[in-house]
Design an enzyme around this catalytic site. Structure first.
Site, PDB file in Angstrom:
ATOM      1  CE  LYS A  68      -3.919  -2.084   2.510  1.00  0.00           C
ATOM      2  NZ  LYS A  68      -5.202  -2.110   3.522  1.00  0.00           N
TER       3      LYS A  68
ATOM      4  CE1 TYR B  39      -9.210  -2.652   0.557  1.00  0.00           C
ATOM      5  CE2 TYR B  39      -8.573  -0.602  -0.415  1.00  0.00           C
ATOM      6  CZ  TYR B  39      -8.258  -1.760   0.408  1.00  0.00           C
ATOM      7  OH  TYR B  39      -6.973  -1.894   0.781  1.00  0.00           O
TER       8      TYR B  39
ATOM      9  CG  HIS C 284      -5.185  -5.857  -0.801  1.00  0.00           C
ATOM     10  ND1 HIS C 284      -6.270  -5.760   0.129  1.00  0.00           N
ATOM     11  CD2 HIS C 284      -5.308  -6.567  -1.395  1.00  0.00           C
ATOM     12  CE1 HIS C 284      -7.228  -6.677  -0.381  1.00  0.00           C
ATOM     13  NE2 HIS C 284      -6.468  -7.149  -1.473  1.00  0.00           N
TER      14      HIS C 284
ATOM     15  CD  GLU D 105      -9.100  -8.608  -3.887  1.00  0.00           C
ATOM     16  OE1 GLU D 105      -7.664  -8.909  -3.563  1.00  0.00           O
ATOM     17  OE2 GLU D 105      -9.787  -8.066  -2.907  1.00  0.00           O
TER      18      GLU D 105
ATOM     19  CG  ASN E 248      -3.548  -2.454   6.991  1.00  0.00           C
ATOM     20  OD1 ASN E 248      -3.261  -2.013   5.746  1.00  0.00           O
ATOM     21  ND2 ASN E 248      -4.682  -2.960   7.377  1.00  0.00           N
TER      22      ASN E 248
HETATM   23  P1  DAT Z   1      -7.933  -6.536   5.193  1.00  0.00           P
HETATM   24  O1  DAT Z   1      -7.057  -5.337   4.522  1.00  0.00           O
HETATM   25  O2  DAT Z   1      -7.199  -7.173   6.496  1.00  0.00           O
HETATM   26  O3  DAT Z   1      -8.538  -7.515   4.191  1.00  0.00           O
HETATM   27  P2  DAT Z   1     -10.707  -5.503   5.711  1.00  0.00           P
HETATM   28  O4  DAT Z   1     -10.909  -6.019   4.301  1.00  0.00           O
HETATM   29  O5  DAT Z   1     -11.500  -5.687   6.481  1.00  0.00           O
HETATM   30  O6  DAT Z   1      -9.213  -5.989   6.054  1.00  0.00           O
HETATM   31  O7  DAT Z   1     -10.474  -3.730   5.297  1.00  0.00           O
HETATM   32  C1  DAT Z   1      -9.911  -3.250   4.347  1.00  0.00           C
HETATM   33  C2  DAT Z   1      -8.790  -2.248   4.941  1.00  0.00           C
HETATM   34  O8  DAT Z   1      -9.790  -1.149   5.248  1.00  0.00           O
HETATM   35  C3  DAT Z   1      -8.060  -2.522   5.920  1.00  0.00           C
HETATM   36  O9  DAT Z   1      -6.874  -3.088   5.428  1.00  0.00           O
HETATM   37  C4  DAT Z   1      -7.926  -1.370   6.746  1.00  0.00           C
HETATM   38  C5  DAT Z   1      -9.316  -0.428   6.416  1.00  0.00           C
HETATM   39  N1  DAT Z   1     -10.230  -0.895   7.394  1.00  0.00           N
HETATM   40  C6  DAT Z   1     -10.629  -1.896   7.907  1.00  0.00           C
HETATM   41  N2  DAT Z   1     -11.341  -1.775   8.995  1.00  0.00           N
HETATM   42  C7  DAT Z   1     -11.167  -0.469   9.554  1.00  0.00           C
HETATM   43  C8  DAT Z   1     -11.730   0.419  10.611  1.00  0.00           C
HETATM   44  N3  DAT Z   1     -12.875  -0.113  11.670  1.00  0.00           N
HETATM   45  N4  DAT Z   1     -11.431   1.583  10.448  1.00  0.00           N
HETATM   46  C9  DAT Z   1     -10.531   2.295   9.730  1.00  0.00           C
HETATM   47  N5  DAT Z   1     -10.002   1.476   8.741  1.00  0.00           N
HETATM   48  C10 DAT Z   1     -10.422   0.012   8.444  1.00  0.00           C
HETATM   49 MG    MG Z   2     -10.209  -7.595   3.016  1.00  0.00          MG
END
Ligand code: DAT
Ligand code: MG
Length: 153
Positions: free
Chosen positions: A11, A51, A117, A130, A114
Site C-alpha cells: 500500500k 474495496y 493488502h 482482484e 497497515n
Molecule cells: P484486510 O485488509 O485485512 O482484508 P478489511 O478487508 O476488513 O481488512 O478492510 C480493508 C482495509 O480497510 C483494511 O486493510 C484497513 C481498512 N479498515 C478496515 N476496518 C477499518 C476500520 N474499522 N477503521 C478504519 N479502517 C479500517
Molecule cells: Mg479484506
C-alpha cells in the site's frame, strides 16, 4: 501441486517507507512464486471497485483517499494454498494487534495504515476477482520456478 494465485499489494504507506523490497523478499523466502507485478497509482474508480465490499462502512471514504494517495506495488503470487498463506504472513488487519513476525505486526502501527493488502481467503473468488481487476491476462507470466521442487512435495 494445487497451485492457486492471489493478489497482493504494498500500500502507499509501505511504498513511501521503502518496504517493497522487504515484502517481496519475505514472499520469495517463503518459496512463493511471483507471476506478475506492477508499480502503479490507483485511481478513484479502481479504488471503489477494489474495496466495493466496504462501501457502506464509515471508514470507506478515508480508505479510498488513502489507497489513492500515492503509488502502490501490485503483485500476483502463486503457490499451494497461497491466498491463506499470504494472509497468515500479513497478520491481523489492525497492525497494532498483528502478531510480531507478521508483516503488519513487524512494520505497522495503525489500523488504516497497515502496509499490505492480500486477497481474503475467506471470500471465495476474491483472489481471482482482484487479479482480474488489476492485471490483464497477458501481464501474468507462466514460468517454472526450479526452487519449487524443494518447497513442495
Ligand atoms: P484486510 O485488509 O485485512 O482484508 P478489511 O478487508 O476488513 O481488512 O478492510 C480493508 C482495509 O480497510 C483494511 O486493510 C484497513 C481498512 N479498515 C478496515 N476496518 C477499518 C476500520 N474499522 N477503521 C478504519 N479502517 C479500517
Ligand atoms: Mg479484506
Amino acid at each position: 501441486s494445487d497451485a492457486e494465485r492471489t493478489f497482493v499489494m504494498v500500500k502507499p504507506d509501505g511504498v513511501q517507507r521503502g518496504l517493497i523490497g522487504d515484502i517481496v523478499g519475505r514472499l520469495e523466502d517463503k518459496g512463493l512464486k511471483m507471476v506478475g507485478a506492477k508499480f502503479m497509482q490507483i485511481d478513484e474508480d479502481l479504488a471503489h471497485e477494489h474495496y466495493g465490499e466496504h462501501e457502506d462502512k464509515p471508514f470507506f471514504e478515508g480508505l479510498v483517499e488513502f489507497i489513492t494517495s500515492g503509488p502502490v506495488f501490485a503483485m500476483v503470487w502463486e503457490g499451494d494454498d497461497v491466498t491463506r498463506q499470504v494472509r497468515q504472513m500479513m497478520g491481523a488487519t489492525d497492525a497494532q494487534e498483528a502478531a510480531p513476525g507478521t508483516i503488519r505486526g513487524d512494520y505497522g502501527n495503525d489500523l488504516g495504515h497497515n502496509i499490505i493488502h492480500g486477497s481474503d481467503h475467506e471470500d471465495p473468488g476474491a483472489n481471482e476477482r482482484e487479479i482480474a481487476l488489476f492485471f490483464d491476462e497477458d501481464e501474468l507470466v507462466d514460468w517454472e520456478k526450479d526452487l519449487s521442487q524443494w518447497v513442495y512435495e
